[in-house]
Scaffold this motif. Structure first.
Motif, PDB file in Angstrom:
ATOM      1  N   GLU A 248       0.822  -1.215   0.000  1.00  0.00           N
ATOM      2  CA  GLU A 248       0.000   0.000   0.000  1.00  0.00           C
ATOM      3  C   GLU A 248       0.854   1.263   0.000  1.00  0.00           C
ATOM      4  OE1 GLU A 248       0.086  -1.533   4.329  1.00  0.00           O
ATOM      5  OE2 GLU A 248       0.071  -2.340   2.293  1.00  0.00           O
ATOM      6  N   ASN A 249       2.026   1.202   0.630  1.00  0.00           N
ATOM      7  CA  ASN A 249       2.900   2.367   0.647  1.00  0.00           C
ATOM      8  C   ASN A 249       3.648   2.537  -0.681  1.00  0.00           C
ATOM      9  OD1 ASN A 249       2.136   3.122   3.209  1.00  0.00           O
ATOM     10  ND2 ASN A 249       3.761   1.971   4.213  1.00  0.00           N
ATOM     11  N   ILE A 250       3.978   1.416  -1.317  1.00  0.00           N
ATOM     12  CA  ILE A 250       4.597   1.508  -2.638  1.00  0.00           C
ATOM     13  C   ILE A 250       3.648   2.177  -3.620  1.00  0.00           C
ATOM     14  CG2 ILE A 250       5.414   0.179  -4.626  1.00  0.00           C
ATOM     15  CD1 ILE A 250       6.667  -1.802  -2.694  1.00  0.00           C
ATOM     16  N   GLU A 251       2.365   1.813  -3.568  1.00  0.00           N
ATOM     17  CA  GLU A 251       1.397   2.436  -4.471  1.00  0.00           C
ATOM     18  C   GLU A 251       1.289   3.941  -4.202  1.00  0.00           C
ATOM     19  OE1 GLU A 251       0.437   1.326  -7.088  1.00  0.00           O
ATOM     20  OE2 GLU A 251      -0.309  -0.722  -7.045  1.00  0.00           O
ATOM     21  N   SER A 252       1.411   4.332  -2.952  1.00  0.00           N
ATOM     22  CA  SER A 252       1.406   5.760  -2.638  1.00  0.00           C
ATOM     23  C   SER A 252       2.640   6.449  -3.207  1.00  0.00           C
ATOM     24  CB  SER A 252       1.347   5.963  -1.122  1.00  0.00           C
ATOM     25  OG  SER A 252       0.157   5.434  -0.585  1.00  0.00           O
ATOM     26  N   LEU A 253       3.773   5.755  -3.153  1.00  0.00           N
ATOM     27  CA  LEU A 253       4.988   6.306  -3.738  1.00  0.00           C
ATOM     28  C   LEU A 253       4.877   6.424  -5.259  1.00  0.00           C
ATOM     29  CD1 LEU A 253       7.634   4.413  -1.592  1.00  0.00           C
ATOM     30  CD2 LEU A 253       7.289   6.885  -1.632  1.00  0.00           C
ATOM     31  N   VAL A 254       4.169   5.476  -5.877  1.00  0.00           N
ATOM     32  CA  VAL A 254       3.921   5.554  -7.319  1.00  0.00           C
ATOM     33  C   VAL A 254       3.161   6.837  -7.643  1.00  0.00           C
ATOM     34  CG1 VAL A 254       2.621   4.521  -9.234  1.00  0.00           C
ATOM     35  CG2 VAL A 254       4.032   3.070  -7.758  1.00  0.00           C
ATOM     36  N   ILE A 255       2.111   7.115  -6.854  1.00  0.00           N
ATOM     37  CA  ILE A 255       1.339   8.334  -7.063  1.00  0.00           C
ATOM     38  C   ILE A 255       2.232   9.560  -6.895  1.00  0.00           C
ATOM     39  CG2 ILE A 255      -0.554   9.752  -6.175  1.00  0.00           C
ATOM     40  CD1 ILE A 255      -1.974   7.125  -5.446  1.00  0.00           C
ATOM     41  N   SER A 256       3.132   9.509  -5.929  1.00  0.00           N
ATOM     42  CA  SER A 256       4.017  10.661  -5.708  1.00  0.00           C
ATOM     43  C   SER A 256       4.934  10.885  -6.904  1.00  0.00           C
ATOM     44  CB  SER A 256       4.839  10.465  -4.434  1.00  0.00           C
ATOM     45  OG  SER A 256       5.977   9.657  -4.637  1.00  0.00           O
ATOM     46  N   ALA A 257       5.326   9.814  -7.578  1.00  0.00           N
ATOM     47  CA  ALA A 257       6.171   9.964  -8.769  1.00  0.00           C
ATOM     48  C   ALA A 257       5.392  10.613  -9.902  1.00  0.00           C
ATOM     49  CB  ALA A 257       6.721   8.608  -9.199  1.00  0.00           C
ATOM     50  N   TYR A 258       4.125  10.218 -10.072  1.00  0.00           N
ATOM     51  CA  TYR A 258       3.297  10.872 -11.088  1.00  0.00           C
ATOM     52  C   TYR A 258       3.054  12.335 -10.740  1.00  0.00           C
ATOM     53  CZ  TYR A 258       2.040   6.597 -13.640  1.00  0.00           C
ATOM     54  OH  TYR A 258       2.069   5.468 -14.419  1.00  0.00           O
TER      55      TYR A 258
ATOM     56  N   ARG B 241      10.016   3.250 -15.134  1.00  0.00           N
ATOM     57  CA  ARG B 241      11.059   3.407 -16.150  1.00  0.00           C
ATOM     58  C   ARG B 241      10.632   4.474 -17.167  1.00  0.00           C
ATOM     59  NH1 ARG B 241      14.793  -1.024 -16.736  1.00  0.00           N
ATOM     60  NH2 ARG B 241      15.933   0.398 -18.123  1.00  0.00           N
ATOM     61  N   PHE B 242       9.352   4.466 -17.546  1.00  0.00           N
ATOM     62  CA  PHE B 242       8.835   5.486 -18.463  1.00  0.00           C
ATOM     63  C   PHE B 242       8.980   6.874 -17.853  1.00  0.00           C
ATOM     64  CE2 PHE B 242       5.631   8.352 -20.065  1.00  0.00           C
ATOM     65  CZ  PHE B 242       5.587   8.105 -21.424  1.00  0.00           C
ATOM     66  N   LEU B 243       8.532   7.036 -16.605  1.00  0.00           N
ATOM     67  CA  LEU B 243       8.617   8.356 -15.972  1.00  0.00           C
ATOM     68  C   LEU B 243      10.062   8.811 -15.823  1.00  0.00           C
ATOM     69  CD1 LEU B 243       5.879   8.374 -13.181  1.00  0.00           C
ATOM     70  CD2 LEU B 243       5.739   9.198 -15.533  1.00  0.00           C
ATOM     71  N   ARG B 244      10.936   7.902 -15.433  1.00  0.00           N
ATOM     72  CA  ARG B 244      12.343   8.273 -15.305  1.00  0.00           C
ATOM     73  C   ARG B 244      12.906   8.700 -16.660  1.00  0.00           C
ATOM     74  NH1 ARG B 244      16.524   4.047 -12.725  1.00  0.00           N
ATOM     75  NH2 ARG B 244      16.240   3.041 -14.760  1.00  0.00           N
ATOM     76  N   GLY B 245      12.525   7.981 -17.726  1.00  0.00           N
ATOM     77  CA  GLY B 245      12.949   8.381 -19.065  1.00  0.00           C
ATOM     78  C   GLY B 245      12.474   9.785 -19.405  1.00  0.00           C
ATOM     79  N   HIS B 246      11.230  10.097 -19.027  1.00  0.00           N
ATOM     80  CA  HIS B 246      10.698  11.436 -19.273  1.00  0.00           C
ATOM     81  C   HIS B 246      11.495  12.499 -18.531  1.00  0.00           C
ATOM     82  CE1 HIS B 246       8.040  14.929 -19.228  1.00  0.00           C
ATOM     83  NE2 HIS B 246       8.071  14.889 -17.912  1.00  0.00           N
ATOM     84  N   PHE B 247      11.737  12.276 -17.253  1.00  0.00           N
ATOM     85  CA  PHE B 247      12.453  13.291 -16.463  1.00  0.00           C
ATOM     86  C   PHE B 247      13.870  13.505 -16.990  1.00  0.00           C
ATOM     87  CE2 PHE B 247       9.398  11.792 -13.056  1.00  0.00           C
ATOM     88  CZ  PHE B 247       8.607  12.924 -13.125  1.00  0.00           C
ATOM     89  N   TYR B 248      14.549  12.423 -17.337  1.00  0.00           N
ATOM     90  CA  TYR B 248      15.897  12.584 -17.884  1.00  0.00           C
ATOM     91  C   TYR B 248      15.870  13.230 -19.268  1.00  0.00           C
ATOM     92  CZ  TYR B 248      18.636  10.273 -14.242  1.00  0.00           C
ATOM     93  OH  TYR B 248      19.285   9.975 -13.062  1.00  0.00           O
ATOM     94  N   PHE B 249      14.840  12.918 -20.072  1.00  0.00           N
ATOM     95  CA  PHE B 249      14.718  13.558 -21.382  1.00  0.00           C
ATOM     96  C   PHE B 249      14.606  15.075 -21.215  1.00  0.00           C
ATOM     97  CE2 PHE B 249      12.761  15.265 -25.119  1.00  0.00           C
ATOM     98  CZ  PHE B 249      13.218  14.481 -26.175  1.00  0.00           C
ATOM     99  N   GLU B 250      13.747  15.510 -20.299  1.00  0.00           N
ATOM    100  CA  GLU B 250      13.582  16.936 -20.048  1.00  0.00           C
ATOM    101  C   GLU B 250      14.894  17.570 -19.576  1.00  0.00           C
ATOM    102  OE1 GLU B 250      10.315  19.084 -19.986  1.00  0.00           O
ATOM    103  OE2 GLU B 250      10.540  17.698 -21.669  1.00  0.00           O
ATOM    104  N   LEU B 251      15.575  16.897 -18.668  1.00  0.00           N
ATOM    105  CA  LEU B 251      16.866  17.409 -18.193  1.00  0.00           C
ATOM    106  C   LEU B 251      17.877  17.505 -19.328  1.00  0.00           C
ATOM    107  CD1 LEU B 251      16.957  15.443 -14.853  1.00  0.00           C
ATOM    108  CD2 LEU B 251      17.266  17.931 -15.003  1.00  0.00           C
ATOM    109  N   LYS B 252      17.906  16.482 -20.164  1.00  0.00           N
ATOM    110  CA  LYS B 252      18.884  16.452 -21.257  1.00  0.00           C
ATOM    111  C   LYS B 252      18.636  17.588 -22.245  1.00  0.00           C
ATOM    112  CE  LYS B 252      22.068  14.779 -24.025  1.00  0.00           C
ATOM    113  NZ  LYS B 252      22.028  15.946 -24.942  1.00  0.00           N
ATOM    114  N   LYS B 253      17.381  17.817 -22.634  1.00  0.00           N
ATOM    115  CA  LYS B 253      17.120  18.839 -23.650  1.00  0.00           C
ATOM    116  C   LYS B 253      17.298  20.246 -23.087  1.00  0.00           C
ATOM    117  CE  LYS B 253      12.081  19.509 -23.365  1.00  0.00           C
ATOM    118  NZ  LYS B 253      10.777  19.248 -24.007  1.00  0.00           N
ATOM    119  N   LEU B 254      17.159  20.396 -21.756  1.00  0.00           N
ATOM    120  CA  LEU B 254      17.325  21.704 -21.139  1.00  0.00           C
ATOM    121  C   LEU B 254      18.778  22.010 -20.782  1.00  0.00           C
ATOM    122  CD1 LEU B 254      14.180  21.723 -18.873  1.00  0.00           C
ATOM    123  CD2 LEU B 254      14.871  23.670 -20.280  1.00  0.00           C
TER     124      LEU B 254
END
Length: 550
Positions: free
Chosen positions: A39-49, A148-161
């Motif tokens: 239940e706490n992992i699912e809450s952490l998932v929401i925090s990542a989104y 993995r998708f979200l991490r890819g997104h965050f790194y993509f944004e960092l890379k292009k900026l």
């Protein structure tokens, strides 16, 4: 409508925030064992989104790190002025638009911090999923792919900026920007999206979660930024041929809340209002300075369309773009997307039953008569919050289907397949041609001389095709936070922006002294706080170094 919402109180409990992402305590008030409970992992998932929206603190200042990148992708380009109440209002963004940028500007620092907070949260979930022994295996596999998708997104944004960025994974392995190259960062991003593709389903019950085809689309974009044209084309094909997406028939309807997760949306940030979150931070908090003024909106007046962008929508008698930045007159033919994208005097604004007037424009003498329109929703709509902080529940599309079609067109043109490229460009133009046009207040005629057609003759050269593609991307995607990054990846940012500034300075004195320096201003500086905190190697050299020119 939106099943993934941002739970700030829960996030505050589970994830501790700090400006120094490398110095975080792993969790707020939970032990490692508690974190690994399902239940706490699912809450952490929401925090990542939740961090997708750019709101990294409780100060309602996500406009310093907007998910839509309006200040970075639009104001730094030839598409927009900062706006607001003169150059002193959010002066740091004014400094950005005149390219007087350093590593201590709050937007530069906060955007970095928020994106690395996203990396941290995704890594936290991935680590917890590795260590848990009490989690449904099928769900666990799905959540790993999502992170993995979200991490890819965050790194993509960092890379292009920022380009030269540091990298950390779920196991705590850390590489500074002197220990990993920009090319190796791209490889890491590709690995995340490929891992997501291998697992994610073709559809999701919760629209805020990525699908297999969202991952394919993001992988196509990753290849495109590297000039890997065949791979970009192949990845786009997966989305086009199998994803089930289509263009929303009317261009103006893409951006209304009813179509937040419609047929054109590949991946979007989910916003909501009046859901119990503190200060409605689940709404479009990063765009809260966008309301254009007038009788129905507060007069924040940021993200003001440039004259150069307005001129780009001029068309000839055949409905084709007129290049050369000739000032638009009232009787000129225009692409109908102009009056969906930009508030123009004498043209009806949304469904308010009134025309936009130049008197709406805050600081008219400085920033001119035009206002934002495309991503401003009607003040009549229940998803518009008519009180502070004036946010909306209209989603922000990170990727929409028109984007994918134009990536496909670009890749094919670069591969020499000009007819293939023309086909995909025309798919986008055909929608603009056949959709509903803005009507006058009486509803008896078009509000302007709308004239647009497709490219009916083959392109004579790759150069002609490339100009058509780049023009179409600007007209279709204006004020969605992409223009500056397109100019940079095309290698034409210095030429385009300095040419734009040369003319704009005549009417817009606040741009006097602005100069884009090639080899420097394509990327933001690394925040000075991160260089200071990065440490040194055994020889005493900084492990994190500044980008060239800063």
């Amino acid at each position: 409508m939106k099943n993934i919402v941002i739970l700030f109180a829960l996030i505050g409990l589970l994830v501790s925030c700090s400006d120094e992402f490398l110095e975080k305590e792993p969790f707020g008030e939970l032990t490692d064992g508690q974190v690994e409970l399902p239940e706490n992992i699912e809450s952490l998932v929401i925090s990542a989104y939740s961090i997708l929206n750019g709101q990294g603190n409780e100060a309602s200042n996500a406009f310093n790190s907007p998910a839509s990148n309006w200040s970075f992708g639009d104001v730094l380009s030839d598409d927009a002025y900062k706006g607001g109440g003169g150059t002193g209002d959010q002066n740091q963004i004014h400094r950005m638009e005149i390219y007087n940028i350093d590593g201590q500007i709050i937007d530069v620092v906060q955007k970095w911090s928020v994106l690395y907070e996203g990396v941290y949260r995704a890594n936290t979930v991935l680590k917890a999923l590795k260590n848990t022994t009490d989690f449904d295996e099928a769900t666990k596999t799905q959540r790993v792919a999502e992170m993995r998708f979200l991490r890819g997104h965050f790194y993509f944004e960092l890379k292009k900026l920022y380009n030269r960025i540091s990298y950390t994974d779920e196991d705590g392995n850390y590489l500074s920007n002197t220990q990993i190259t920009p090319e190796e960062i791209w490889t890491k991003i590709e690995e995340d999206f490929n891992a997501a593709i291998a697992v994610l389903p073709e559809t999701q019950a919760d629209p805020g979660r990525p699908t297999k085809y969202a991952a394919w689309a993001y992988l196509s974009k990753t290849y495109l930024y590297q000039g890997k044209w065949q791979l970009a084309s192949d990845a786009a094909d997966e989305v086009i041929s199998k994803g089930g997406y289509s263009l929303t028939p009317n261009f103006s309807e893409i951006f209304i809340p009813e179509n937040d997760n419609g047929e054109e949306v590949v991946f979007a940030i989910q916003y909501s209002i009046n859901d119990g979150s503190p200060s409605n931070y689940n709404g479009s908090i990063g765009d809260r300075l966008m309301p254009p003024g007038g009788p129905r909106y507060p007069a924040y007046g940021f993200l003001r369309p440039s004259q150069n962008l307005v001129n780009a929508y001029k068309t000839d008698v055949d409905g084709m773009p007129i290049l050369g930045n000739v000032d638009l007159t009232e009787t000129d033919n225009v692409d109908p997307r102009l009056d969906v994208t930009i508030g123009r005097p004498g043209i009806p604004y949304k469904d308010l039953g009134i025309n936009y007037e130049e008197s709406w424009a805050r600081d008219l003498a400085t920033y001119g008569p035009y206002g934002p329109k495309k991503r401003v929703i009607s003040a009549n709509h229940p998803d518009y919050l008519p009180s502070w902080p004036y946010v909306t529940a209209a989603n922000y599309s990170i990727i929409r289907y028109a984007d994918v079609l134009l990536w496909k067109a670009e890749a094919e043109i670069e591969l020499g397949n000009l007819e293939e490229g023309r086909t995909y460009i025309n798919m986008v133009r055909e929608r603009a041609k056949t959709g509903c046009y803005i009507q006058n207040l009486e509803g008896t005629a078009n509000a302007a001389n709308y004239m647009i057609d497709t490219y009916n003759d083959p392109f004579d050269s790759k150069e002609e095709a490339t100009i058509a593609l780049r023009t179409e991307r600007r007209l279709e995607m204006a004020h969605e936070g992409h223009r500056f990054f397109d100019l940079v990846r095309w290698g034409i940012a210095a030429d385009v922006i300095n040419t734009y500034l040369e003319k704009e300075k005549i009417a817009r004195g606040f741009l006097t002294g602005a100069t884009f320096v090639a080899g420097k201003h394509e990327y933001m500086p690394i925040p000075q706080s991160q260089i200071d905190a990065g440490g040194k190697d055994e020889s005493g050299n900084p492990l994190t170094t500044q980008n060239p020119g800063y």
